[in-house]
Design a protein around this motif. Structure first.
Motif, short mmCIF file in Angstrom:
data_model
loop_
_atom_site.label_atom_id
_atom_site.label_comp_id
_atom_site.label_asym_id
_atom_site.label_seq_id
_atom_site.Cartn_x
_atom_site.Cartn_y
_atom_site.Cartn_z
N SER A 1 -2.00 3.81 13.81
CA SER A 1 -3.39 3.52 13.49
C SER A 1 -3.58 3.29 12.00
O SER A 1 -3.06 4.05 11.16
CB SER A 1 -4.29 4.68 13.95
N GLY A 2 -4.36 2.29 11.65
CA GLY A 2 -4.70 2.03 10.26
C GLY A 2 -5.85 2.86 9.76
O GLY A 2 -6.23 2.75 8.59
N ASN A 3 -6.44 3.69 10.63
CA ASN A 3 -7.52 4.58 10.23
C ASN A 3 -6.99 5.61 9.22
O ASN A 3 -6.10 6.38 9.52
CB ASN A 3 -8.08 5.29 11.47
N LYS A 4 -7.57 5.60 8.00
CA LYS A 4 -7.08 6.50 6.94
C LYS A 4 -7.14 7.97 7.35
O LYS A 4 -6.34 8.79 6.90
CB LYS A 4 -7.91 6.31 5.67
N ASN A 5 -8.12 8.32 8.20
CA ASN A 5 -8.28 9.70 8.61
C ASN A 5 -7.22 10.15 9.60
O ASN A 5 -7.15 11.32 9.97
CB ASN A 5 -9.67 9.91 9.22
N HIS A 6 -6.40 9.21 10.05
CA HIS A 6 -5.38 9.53 11.04
C HIS A 6 -3.99 9.71 10.42
O HIS A 6 -3.01 9.90 11.14
CB HIS A 6 -5.33 8.46 12.13
N ASN B 1 -3.70 5.12 -1.41
CA ASN B 1 -4.30 4.48 -0.24
C ASN B 1 -4.42 5.43 0.94
O ASN B 1 -4.48 5.01 2.10
CB ASN B 1 -3.50 3.25 0.16
N GLY B 2 -4.47 6.74 0.64
CA GLY B 2 -4.63 7.75 1.68
C GLY B 2 -5.20 9.02 1.10
O GLY B 2 -5.88 9.01 0.08
N PHE B 3 -4.88 10.18 1.76
CA PHE B 3 -5.46 11.46 1.34
C PHE B 3 -4.43 12.58 1.44
O PHE B 3 -3.53 12.56 2.28
CB PHE B 3 -6.65 11.83 2.24
N TYR B 4 -4.60 13.58 0.55
CA TYR B 4 -3.99 14.89 0.74
C TYR B 4 -4.97 15.75 1.53
O TYR B 4 -6.17 15.66 1.35
CB TYR B 4 -3.73 15.59 -0.58
N LYS C 1 0.83 -1.20 0.00
CA LYS C 1 0.00 0.00 0.00
C LYS C 1 0.87 1.25 0.00
O LYS C 1 1.99 1.25 0.53
CB LYS C 1 -0.93 0.01 1.22
N VAL C 2 0.32 2.36 -0.54
CA VAL C 2 1.15 3.54 -0.72
C VAL C 2 0.35 4.82 -0.58
O VAL C 2 -0.84 4.89 -0.92
CB VAL C 2 1.84 3.50 -2.11
N ILE C 3 1.00 5.86 -0.05
CA ILE C 3 0.51 7.24 -0.04
C ILE C 3 1.67 8.10 -0.54
O ILE C 3 2.80 7.94 -0.07
CB ILE C 3 0.10 7.70 1.37
#
Length: 875
Positions: free
Chosen positions: A392-397, A509-512, A344-346
């Protein structure tokens, strides 16, 4: 002069009689015109529609909205905000304004319609299925699928000035000033600025092009070309500035022994870096290169495996998942970023760095998102370093700053940044005095953060939420400033969704994070337990209310020029309406009212009730009164449960039989029922007992008001609410009838059940989520037993109607079968409805109507003494 009093009395009496007679003669016709209200019937439900706000014009002189009907005959409207002018477009969609000049939309049969807002005249262009105004509003890009698909460039007036036939795919630039197209064998683009110009990148090719992609600033494009029928693709990059085409050398960069092919997927999509130096795309092994699970062979379920056999079967193994690679076209280099070990990548650092991780690293674990280690890779040098462990695996974190200088993450109940250039971690929220994690979180497991709003320009500062307010903090952690004053006002402030199209930009697999300019005013969404609305914030005045009242205010739109606002209002008594403000200080004006026919019918009212659980915690509930309520009568009550439901007080509910859970509040208030929607809060380890406590307390508080028939109270819930219903009726005989949809019966068997929609066990839901046990079955089996409906099934005296979908992969229908068999063996009053083609909720309109009717007939029989339905007769 002497007055004859007797004569005066006679005259006054005569005049009184004449006046009375005149009044009667005049008013009787008027009285006859007063329309008597009706009781709402099923035959009237089709009259109701749903209001959808669509768009507002550049200066706010026009809005568009849609009325959506159950029969699918939706209507799009365009209305002037100043004058009583309105245009109607039946069965139309995708409406947009061209400044204050025109309005366009698509009608499936007629095609593209363009309305001249100044003259009121419209023109139709047949066959067009898609269109888009350019940024400068001079042109319209249209696409037609009729016959040979064609792309046309039209002037805003509708005149065609360029047409390209046989277009198979096209992509409009992010700046909406150019469009890339391919007819399969040819690929090029059209610039749509002051000068319209067509450029061909590749004129003739034997193989088709696809997957057209723009750089974010529109300076470059990338695309694929089908190479053969075996799945091979070619990759190209073209610089518009340099007018130069690059081709990826697969033979050089992709090792033949690995047998990788260029194969972008949803999670490894083709993108170009912001600086135009890197091209990211997916590579994947050919299908024959990895082992395929043979469904005919014995399955080996090894308890020491990291992944269950079902997970490998359902989700797949990392070897068969596409990997992300990066190509440096100007340097003629390539690197593979993800691997089986770190799949997985960001992206970070303006796409010059990548964060990689493995979500299954710490298996076996029982969380929805497992803990992860984060590794940072320098894509230029290839250097890699471990920057976070057991995160944490929570994407929002974990969110990347817009400029890519910082990795923002939530850990230890604080917000931290990792400075990529300095390679240091900083607690940037250290000077915030309020908790940054959810104070009202009422589930088991990791407590989430309230979240971040975003970063200011140039990654200068970070904007963080606490329970009420927005804080601005420096990435160095040496300053923290509270921008809003919600805590003092008991108002929670959040950025209004309508102000920004995307709160966060997807980043593999994440967010800006969102970039916020504090030099411009912010529109904030505001709410507390009683009111909702919007505030305007700026540096000088802080927050000032735009609208804030005891209604549900939503769907705010602001004109791009000036300060004109449009928003919706509703509550249960008042159908959704659209209101207009010509500036932030002006009085709001009603310009659209939906469901005006409601005035012809008796309608229920609402009341917020207050009660306490056994621990003395104050709770709220929404109580819905029967239409045409008579305080001298007593009525049956239905209690609808899940978790927190008091917010439904402010939700308008169209009457309908087409509900995915078979229950509609308005259907029942129209038929002499009270409906109660109480809030439930939970004690960890006691989900069923907590629900029992809160629901009984709420119900008793309504009984105490004196207008409920105490022996005519029903209970209904779906999913987790279905479980709660099952449990509650094992503990109390308060309810005369109950309905449970897709409910769990046995906590032990459900804990040890597979979630077949994910291939993962349901254990995580109990230990770290909604079921709120907080411990494993083997650590506290007594807790599981004391909250399990099946343990107390013999106590049930309440007639129960259950329903389930045979295709339900979220709560397996066997849970309903378990309860059915137990109740059958105990000879209890119980009926189970099984819908063979339905899943967790009912989606087929025929089944929705059937379920709604069954539930209504069930409650009518037990709570209103109506005739016994034939399907209830015991055979």
């Amino acid at each position: 002069m002497k007055i004859n009093n007797k004569r005066l009395v006679q005259v006054e009496s005569f005049l009184s009689r004449i006046t009375f007679l005149f009044f009667v003669l005049v008013t009787c016709p008027l009285l006859g015109q007063v329309k008597q209200k009706k009781m709402l019937q099923e035959s009237d439900y089709h009259l109701w529609h749903t209001l959808q706000s669509e768009n507002i014009s550049e200066n706010g002189n026009w809005i568009s909205y849609k009325l959506v009907y159950p029969n699918g005959k939706d209507t799009l409207f365009v209305r002037n905000t100043k004058l009583d002018i309105q245009y109607v477009f039946p069965n139309s969609f995708n409406g947009s304004f061209n400044m204050e000049e025109s309005f366009a939309c698509i009608t499936p049969i007629a095609g593209l319609q363009i309305l001249n807002l100044k003259t009121g005249k419209s023109h139709t262009y047949a066959g067009i299925t898609q269109y888009k105004y350019t940024k400068n509003k001079k042109y319209i890009i249209t696409y037609s699928k009729a016959g040979d698909p064609s792309l046309e460039i039209k002037k805003s007036s509708g005149l065609t000035i360029m047409k390209i036939d046989n277009v198979r795919e096209y992509k409009i630039a992010p700046q909406e000033n150019a469009v890339m197209f391919t007819d399969g064998r040819c690929i090029g683009f059209i610039t749509l600025t002051d000068k319209l110009e067509k450029t061909i990148i590749v004129e003739k090719s034997e193989n088709p092009f696809f997957n057209l992609t723009w750089q974010s600033n529109g300076n470059a494009v990338a695309f694929l070309q089908k190479k053969d029928d075996l799945g091979e693709n070619n990759l190209f990059f073209f610089s518009l500035k340099n007018n130069k085409l690059f081709e990826f050398d697969s033979e050089k960069f992709l090792n033949p022994k690995d047998d990788f092919t260029i194969n972008p997927t949803v999670t490894t999509k083709l993108t170009i870096s912001d600086d135009g130096q890197h091209v990211f795309f997916g590579i994947k092994k050919r299908d024959y290169n990895y082992s395929v699970i043979d469904s005919t062979q014995v399955q080996i379920w090894n308890a020491s495996d990291k992944l269950l056999y079902s997970q490998r079967e359902e989700i797949g193994q990392w070897d068969k998942v596409a990997k992300l690679g990066v190509w440096f076209p100007y340097e003629n280099k390539f690197k593979q970023i993800t691997s089986n070990q770190l799949p997985k990548v960001i992206l970070a650092g303006n796409q010059k760095f990548a964060i990689t991780f493995n979500p299954w690293q710490y298996e076996t674990q029982y969380k929805q998102q497992g803990d992860i280690d984060l590794s940072l890779i320098n894509l230029t040098s290839g250097d890699s370093s471990l920057i976070l462990t057991k995160h944490s695996g929570n994407k929002n974190h974990t969110i990347i700053s817009p400029e890519g200088n910082f990795i923002t993450y939530f850990k230890g109940q604080n917000w931290w940044v990792y400075d990529i250039s300095k390679k240091i971690h900083i607690n940037c929220s250290a000077n915030i005095s309020q908790p940054l994690f959810d104070q009202n979180y009422n589930s088991a497991g990791e407590i989430p953060a309230y979240g971040i709003l975003g970063w200011t320009k140039n990654d200068s500062s970070l904007l963080i939420y606490d329970q009420f307010d927005i804080w601005e903090v420096s990435p160095e952690g040496n300053s923290a400033k509270r921008l809003t004053h919600g805590r003092e006002k008991n108002i929670q402030f959040r950025i209004a969704k309508q102000q920004y199209e995307n709160f966060r930009t997807e980043n593999y697999n994440g967010f800006y994070a969102l970039e916020i300019d504090l030099d411009h005013a912010l529109i904030l969404q505001a709410k507390n337990n009683e009111k909702s609305g919007y505030y305007i914030w700026n540096k000088t005045d802080a927050e000032k209310p735009l609208v804030f009242n005891e209604m549900k205010n939503s769907y705010l739109m602001k004109s791009s020029k000036g300060e004109r606002y449009v928003f919706q209002q509703q509550n249960y008594q008042n159908a959704p309406s659209i209101w207009f403000k010509k500036n932030k200080k002006s009085k709001a004006e009603l310009i659209v009212q939906s469901n005006r026919q409601q005035k012809d019918y008796y309608w229920g009212k609402t009341e917020k009730i207050h009660y306490s659980n056994k621990n003395g915690t104050s709770l709220n509930g929404a109580l819905f009164y029967p239409a045409n309520y008579n305080p001298s009568n007593k009525y049956p009550l239905i209690v609808s449960i899940y978790e927190l439901k008091s917010h439904e007080l402010y939700q308008y509910v169209n009457p309908t039989l087409y509900s995915d859970t078979g229950f509609n509040v308005t259907n029942y208030t129209a038929q002499d029922y009270f409906v109660l929607c109480p809030d439930i809060i939970y004690e960890i380890g006691n989900p069923g007992i907590s629900a029992l406590d809160c629901v009984v307390s709420a119900t008793q508080s309504v009984i105490d008001k004196g207008f409920i028939q105490k022996d005519k109270i029903g209970l209904i819930g779906h999913s987790f609410g279905g479980y709660e219903t099952n449990f509650i009726i094992t503990q109390t005989n308060l309810f005369a009838a109950a309905v449970s949809g897709a409910g769990v019966a046995d906590l032990t068997s459900w804990y040890l059940t597979m979630g077949w929609n994910t291939g993962t066990p349901e254990i995580w839901r109990f230990e770290n989520q909604q079921w709120r046990m907080g411990k494993s079955l083997f650590e506290d089996k007594q807790a599981y037993n004391r909250n399990s409906p099946l343990e107390f099934v013999q106590n049930i005296q309440t007639p129960l109607l259950s329903w389930t979908g045979k295709q339900d992969r979220q709560v397996h229908w066997y849970q309903s079968i378990e309860f059915y068999l137990a109740l059958r063996r105990l000879q209890k009053e119980h009926i189970l409805l099984v819908y063979p083609q339905e899943k967790h909720v009912v989606m087929n309109p025929k089944d929705q109507e059937d379920l709604s009717n069954h539930i209504k007939q069930w409650f009518d029989y037990y709570l209103q003494n109506k005739s016994l339905p034939s399907w209830v007769s015991y055979k």
